[in-house]
Design an enzyme around this catalytic site. Structure first.
Site, PDB file in Angstrom:
ATOM      1  CD  GLU A   1      -8.459   1.401   2.272  1.00  0.00           C
ATOM      2  OE1 GLU A   1      -7.693   1.010   3.169  1.00  0.00           O
ATOM      3  OE2 GLU A   1      -9.390   0.718   1.826  1.00  0.00           O
TER       4      GLU A   1
ATOM      5  CD  GLU B   1      -6.932  -2.584   0.028  1.00  0.00           C
ATOM      6  OE1 GLU B   1      -7.364  -1.452   0.283  1.00  0.00           O
ATOM      7  OE2 GLU B   1      -6.564  -3.383   0.913  1.00  0.00           O
TER       8      GLU B   1
ATOM      9  CG  HIS C   1     -15.598 -13.074   7.053  1.00  0.00           C
ATOM     10  ND1 HIS C   1     -15.689 -14.296   6.412  1.00  0.00           N
ATOM     11  CD2 HIS C   1     -16.784 -12.890   7.682  1.00  0.00           C
ATOM     12  CE1 HIS C   1     -16.881 -14.825   6.637  1.00  0.00           C
ATOM     13  NE2 HIS C   1     -17.567 -13.987   7.397  1.00  0.00           N
TER      14      HIS C   1
ATOM     15  CD  GLU D   1      -2.942  -1.238   2.244  1.00  0.00           C
ATOM     16  OE1 GLU D   1      -2.559  -0.862   3.381  1.00  0.00           O
ATOM     17  OE2 GLU D   1      -4.090  -1.644   2.024  1.00  0.00           O
TER      18      GLU D   1
END
Length: 703
Positions: A504, A498, A410, A173
């Site tokens: 986000e 992802e 989850h 990320e």
């Protein structure tokens, strides 16, 4: 169709004398791959595109723990070759038909030293690149073995421009750095999980040479093996594989017969051809699922973004140090901000039903969020117990009455041992309450402790989860997982991952720079679809919570968010903003309602990594087309020829463009919409604002 033959033995009796080089050409003779043993009996290969050198001679092999490596002292015992050419149809994807056309070279090697261990190197050469892997045959004295590292090299001929992120074992990320190979240095980058080696980067690695070659290095079919990073030689411009270690420090525990994942090199002198490549997908095995009609590409909304913009919380109570076992949740004092409550979820269900969206994701529905806080705790969630304000049965019935499905969430808190103990019960719970899809999450440090997100243990977990959900006829979208390697061909219920820095990050960090979305298709998306969560309309985030969102905003224009539905491919796409944001801009929201998520054809019209991308796609089973165009921080004009439309058919084009004076930083929400009649001879000129884009829907006009 396959045609096989055995090439005459071209051997050297001693590893001290190099074997004659073996050259194999791609089906269209665009690429030439050469294999040769070095004087030390080391397997080496090199690659060229026409007269341009792609890779200089590069060594190969496996380095084993506590025994000599399978990387030198070899002689060739046999060479096999074959040609393969067929066409197959994916369950879903960017194209209705995919051609799988390659020439294969299998080099059988034996070490001259006793006990004469065997290794096969298999190459597949396509017109747009190569894949190769190591195969360890069943043999005496090498049944169980441990791979410590590989000796695989990708030696580049020059100091290419590289688009890279740090080789972090536990996170991908990051924003991308664009430098020369000689300038790769991860030291100044703030680590998300574990600090990477200063010159270690992740794959997919995108490269561009000064003479116009585009080279992408990655892997395919990552099974029972750790992910491959790359160590950069900043002086010689070579790349060497680095396998993510497990808790013991070794990379992979294997048993012969076994093979590694494919190492892939996609190459072209045209950037759009890199994005169009299906090489990685073709190197994966077909699905073993006997029925796939339950797998449904879809669009969804969700109780999700409101937590990121500080309008709501995942946790139900304002308390800490709560133990799940024995807690009476109904007696806890609610914090008044819990987003996953029955009334709020019904609001999202109503919105989805009104606008033709198939599903509603709900995060924070289950007990345990107060007891997490990244404390490396074993048992946090049980995946079946809702908070007191989330009525599972009532919402199941309400969603069914509206023709909408609920999507399960989850979050494992990276306690993967806990999740594996509870998966069967969790999936039975889903089936009992009519959930067809689950979004999994792996935030935090992995349990079992010492394992990494990208190591062999976790790779096996992701693949087991894909297989297990498939057995239950459930679709899965994995977050914080290893980056994909084309396994959605084998597990078509594994809709997306992802595994990169998603939308986000614009809500609670420095955000994603405008170039980010122009790089991701050349890097992360080479291996498979990404759940990027596009569609943010309220670009400036302060109105949601002025105190906590001061100065925060998404680093695109509103129209670029529309274009991402076309340029960032995924069969599961989120309309990520809050319903009220879409209700304020219903005319722009129409594109999200219309745009498809499954396609019969895809055309890469223009692309340059880090700068711009324009893609056209034909919706599955229709004559409708959609176009998305995005740019980096530079405003630019994109000229779109509509010659992909059927000749003689008139279309109505609805064109969504950045408004006058729009820019990602100063005027991000200005847009304009126009309609016009077009055909296959039409040419559209799209003006893209800085950090902006354009989106077009093309629908045939009835004759």
């Amino acid at each position: 169709m396959k045609r096989a033959c055995q090439i005459a033995l071209l051997l050297a009796a001693s590893p001290g004398i190099p074997a004659l080089a073996q050259t194999i050409y791609s089906p269209g003779h665009t690429l030439a791959l050469q294999f040769q043993l070095s004087p030390a009996g080391e397997p080496t290969y090199q690659l060229s595109l026409g007269k341009k050198q792609v890779l200089k001679p590069s060594r190969m092999g496996l380095l084993l723990q506590n025994q000599p490596g399978l990387n030198q002292g070899f002689q060739i015992t046999r060479i096999d070759s074959l040609t393969h050419d067929d066409t197959w149809q994916p369950v879903w994807g960017e194209q209705k038909n995919i051609r799988n056309h390659y020439r294969q070279l299998t080099v059988h090697l034996r070490q001259t030293a006793a006990p004469g261990r065997l290794l096969d190197v298999v190459f597949r050469v396509f017109d747009d690149g190569i894949g190769f892997r190591y195969e360890v045959p069943q043999q005496p004295g090498l049944t169980y073995f441990v791979v410590q590292q590989e000796a695989t090299e990708f030696n580049l001929p020059a100091n290419h421009k590289a688009f890279w992120i740090p080789g972090d074992y536990d996170s991908n990320e990051y924003t991308y750095s664009t430098t020369r190979l000689s300038e790769v240095n991860t030291t100044p980058i703030e680590p998300i999980q574990l600090k990477a080696d200063p010159t270690r980067v992740q794959t997919p690695l995108m490269l561009k040479s000064d003479d116009g070659l585009y080279v992408n290095i990655h892997e395919a079919a990552l099974v029972n093996y750790p992910a491959m990073m790359l160590d950069v030689d900043t002086k010689g411009f070579g790349l060497r594989s680095h396998l993510v270690p497990g808790a013991t420090g070794a990379a992979a525990y294997l048993q012969a017969p076994e093979h590694t994942p494919w190492r892939t090199v996609v190459v072209s002198d045209k950037a759009p051809e890199v994005l169009a490549s299906k090489l990685i997908l073709n190197l994966n095995e077909p699905t073993q699922l006997t029925s796939t009609d339950w797998i449904k590409p879809q669009k969804f909304v969700g109780v999700w973004w409101e937590m990121h913009v500080n309008r709501a919380s995942w946790n139900y109570a304002d308390t800490s140090n709560i133990k799940l076992a024995g807690t009476n949740w109904s007696k806890l004092r609610p914090n008044g901000r819990h987003g996953a409550n029955t009334a709020n979820v019904k609001r999202y269900i109503d919105f989805a039903a009104r606008n033709g969206l198939q599903s509603v994701l709900v995060e924070g529905w289950n007990v345990g969020w107060e007891d997490w806080a990244n404390n490396w705790k074993e048992e946090v969630f049980d995946f079946v117990t809702p908070y007191p304000d989330f009525n599972v049965t009532e919402l199941q019935q309400y969603a069914a009455s509206k023709g909408v499905k609920l999507m399960m969430h989850h979050e494992t808190s990276s306690s993967v041992t806990n999740y594996e103990r509870r998966q069967e019960a969790a999936y039975r719970f889903m089936k009992e309450h009519s959930y067809d899809a689950v979004k999994t999450g792996y935030v935090g440090r992995i349990i079992p402790r010492g394992e990494h997100h990208d190591g062999q243990w976790m790779v096996n977990h992701y693949n087991r989860t894909a297989a297990l959900t498939g057995q239950h006829q459930l679709m899965v979208d994995m977050h914080e997982s290893v980056r994909p390697t084309g396994l959605h061909r084998t597990y078509p219920n594994w809709l997306a991952s992802e595994a990169a820095r998603g939308n986000e990050f614009n809500a609670w960090s420095t955000g994603n720079p405008p170039e980010h979305e122009t790089i991701l298709p050349f890097t992360r998306l080479m291996g498979g679809p990404m759940d990027y969560t596009p569609g943010i309309f309220q670009i400036q985030l302060e109105p949601w919570n002025p105190a906590q969102n001061k100065g925060r905003q998404v680093h695109t224009t509103l129209v670029k968010q529309l274009a991402l539905y076309v340029t960032m491919y995924s069969p599961v796409q989120m309309a990520a903003d809050l319903p009220e944001a879409y209700e304020k801009h219903a005319d722009a929201f129409q594109f999200i309602k219309d745009v498809a998520v499954d396609w019969d054809d895809t055309r890469i019209l223009a692309a340059e990594p880090g700068d711009y991308i324009t893609i056209a796609r034909q919706a599955k089973g229709t004559q409708d087309w959609y176009v998305g165009a995005i740019t980096d921080e530079q405003a630019r004009q994109q000229t779109v020829k509509l010659d992909f439309l059927p000749a003689g058919q008139q279309y109505e084009a609805t064109v969504y463009t950045d408004g006058k004076g729009a820019s990602w930083d100063k005027n991000p929400m200005a847009y304009q919409i126009r309609k016009q009649k077009v055909n296959s001879k039409s040419v559209l000129k799209l003006q893209l604002a800085a950090g902006g884009g354009a989106a077009i829907s093309l629908k045939p006009v009835a004759r």
